[in-house]
Design an enzyme around this catalytic site. Structure first.
Site: not given
Ligand SMILES: CC(=O)N[C@H]1CO[C@H](CO)[C@@H](O)[C@@H]1O
Ligand SMILES: *[C@@H]1O[C@H](CO)[C@@H](O)[C@H](O)[C@H]1NC(C)=O
Ligand SMILES: *[C@@H]1O[C@H](CO)[C@@H](O)[C@H](O)[C@H]1NC(C)=O
Ligand SMILES: [Ca+2]
Ligand SMILES: [Ca+2]
Length: 575
Positions: A221, A295
């Protein structure tokens, strides 16, 4: 004589060229948002047993792996992305025994389980952070602290101008310590200090803990935010970030600044390669590849660095977000082509692409494009070269749910403090409960209420109805997942074209088998000359058509003049 001998040899050579593909290279990854998938005990919140009971549904979709959004212990300020204990399961999702049962059932069905790894931050209610506040040195150094700035009137301000992804200062003062801590996301998510070797080791132990339990890998993440600039290079204080030049923007918004000190720092890539080494320790033992997906909403050049560098391997799947961030229902066919070509153009030749059209942070395909384009986008995701990733519900064309200001729970929505426009920032609409059936709560829960309201229209838009309706998004998806196993889609080459503003098409071919996928992004009908593509002559047969198409599988069209109706998406096979 000579020719007769040569032909079979040539044939063998052509086949032998293809290396054997690893499990993750041919599968579909299905993202489950556990809170919204299936509630097994009626408390209105999805849980692990709900997933275990429905793994067969994934099997029927042709899905071979699922990645689960966080299931770890959390106070839920950011619905699990704020982890209080990386080694424990959140009570409302179940127990460690439930998790072990999930893995066992998944093994039985040969479905791989991939977990979400959230290394950038913990919860402000983690033992680590609590110990830090109590002055425990070891844990104090797990986080990023900075003295405030004091103005001429003696007022205390945050150390610098950094803003959080969810708006407002990225710094929060703690009286216990007399300093500010950094949180690139919500206040409840203090950033971990990856310049501390003990944090690096700790997070590797987290990976090993779950790998030992049998998970097939991790989706990582918010990786671009892992490191901040080394403040020692700036006299021991973190420097202000420059303005992005977007002066219309509210200064409290994330886009107001250019994040040169808090995003995409070089050290991030090295950490990814170190984690891959941990994964590979496991592969060396049992020969089974653990997969890493990252990500990062970054430029294509930076995204490619996640694959690896020199002799160091990184993620097998740095997520390719073009279908989310570059295009939507207003895009022209040329813009679609341009977006799809991007990852394929930049990726190293020996790496695989991947296709992602949705997740729990972005508006759903049916809402961002249109309900009519659900099949077309699924054709793109499942039939383009590379790995396919589907967010739960996209296979039935779920739409964004309506969530009133009163019902809004996502911090990204709540932080707007704006009861009118909150919905532009809120991620609740794409997180509404999964629509299983026409029963109350869409069959998601037997409880009196659910954590988010069920989207309107579930009585007809659900798995049960679509399973028994011949022309349904679900059945198109199932056919696509079977078609995808053909050599033309596994090994085949790729070519694409925008025939006009509205019609995008691509060709996949291998050893004489040729498929053409045509997606009309608009309402207007066209007669298209598909002989544009090499080796496409005479006739083509419809293999799969979108649900509103009047064409049935097995029908044929003339290659020189294929009639493509408004909103129609078709997979053709060249006869
Ligand atoms: C797509 C995804 O998982 N987004 C996450 C990215 O990180 C933030 C903080 O941890 C999350 O709020 C999101 O949902
Ligand atoms: C953690 O942060 C949240 C805001 O995200 C706040 O409401 C809560 O009080 C904080 N908890 C502690 C123990 O500081
Ligand atoms: C095509 O899709 C648009 C957008 O959803 C819709 O308004 C229109 O009715 C559809 N037309 C046809 C012919 O399906
Ligand atoms: Ca439950
Ligand atoms: Ca960070």
């Amino acid at each position: 004589m000579k020719i007769i001998l040569l032909l079979p040899i040539f044939f063998i050579l052509a086949i032998a060229q293809e290396r054997e593909l690893d499990w993750w290279e041919t599968t579909i990854f299905y993202q489950i948002y556990p809170r919204s998938f299936k509630d097994s005990d009626g408390d209105g919140i999805g849980d692990l047993n709900g997933i275990t009971e429905n793994l067969e549904y994934l099997k029927e979709l042709g899905v071979g792996a699922t990645w689960l959004s966080p299931i770890f212990k959390s106070p839920m300020y950011d619905f699990g992305y704020d982890i209080a204990d990386f080694y424990a399961i959140q009570d409302e999702y179940g127990t460690m025994e439930d998790f072990d049962r999930l893995i066992a059932k998944a093994n039985e069905l040969d479905i791989k389980i991939v977990l979400d790894f959230v290394p950038n931050h913990t919860s402000n209610e983690s033992v680590w952070f609590e110990e830090a506040l109590k002055g425990h040195d070891k844990y104090y150094d797990y986080f990023i602290w900075e003295d405030g700035a004091i103005d001429e009137n003696g007022n205390l301000h945050p150390p610098n101008n950094w803003v959080s992804v969810f708006r407002k200062s990225a710094w929060e003062y703690r009286e216990e310590v007399g300093k500010f801590y950094l949180h690139q996301f919500v206040i409840g998510q203090p950033d971990l200090n990856f310049r501390n070797p003990e944090v690096v080791e700790e997070m590797k132990s987290v990976l090993r803990f779950w790998l030992n339990k049998g998970v097939a890998g991790f989706r990582i993440d918010a990786i671009a935010h892992l490191f901040e600039v080394d403040k020692e290079l700036y006299g021991g204080r973190f420097p202000d970030e420059p303005l992005a030049g977007n002066l219309e923007e509210d200064p409290e918004n994330y886009n107001y600044l250019d994040h040169i000190y808090t995003k995409d720092q070089d050290e991030t890539f090295d950490m990814i390669y170190q984690w891959r080494e941990v994964f590979d320790e496991y592969k060396e033992k049992d020969g089974f590849t653990r997969v890493m997906m990252t990500e990062a909403y970054s430029s294509p050049q930076l995204t490619m660095r996640y694959f690896g560098q020199g002799d160091r391997e990184g993620a097998q799947m740095p997520f390719n977000f073009v279908l989310i961030s570059d295009v939507d229902g207003s895009s022209t066919a040329a813009e679609i082509k341009y977006a799809l070509d991007k990852f394929l153009t930049f990726k190293p030749i020996d790496k695989l692409s991947n296709w992602v059209a949705g997740n729990h942070d972005n508006s759903r395909v049916a809402s961002r494009f249109s309900p009519e384009l659900v099949d077309g986008i699924n054709m793109i995701v499942l039939l383009m070269p590379g790995v396919a990733v589907t967010y739960m519900g996209e296979e039935i064309g779920m739409v964004d749910g309506y969530v009133s200001w009163e019902d809004t729970v996502d911090p990204s929505g709540c932080n707007t403090d704006d009861p009118i426009n909150y919905w532009t920032a809120s991620r609740d609409p794409e997180r509404t409960p999964f629509q299983w059936s026409a029963e109350p709560n869409a069959g998601f829960s037997t409880g009196a209420s659910t954590w988010l309201p069920v989207a309107d229209g579930y009585e007809t838009l659900n798995v049960q109805v679509q399973s028994i309706t011949e022309r349904s998004n679900l059945n198109v998806y199932r056919k696509l997942s079977i078609l995808r196993t053909k050599p033309a889609f596994r090994y085949g080459r790729y070519e694409s074209v925008a025939f006009n503003n509205d019609v995008f098409a691509f060709k996949r071919w291998y050893n004489g088998e040729i498929y053409i996928v045509v997606v009309n992004f608009r309402e207007k009908s066209y007669i298209i000359d598909l002989t544009y593509f090499d080796n496409v002559i005479s006739r083509l047969e419809v293999v799969i058509s979108s649900i509103q198409s009047p064409k049935n599988a097995g029908e044929t069209v003339e290659a020189t003049r294929a009639d493509i109706l408004g909103n129609e998406s078709i997979v053709f096979k060249v006869l």
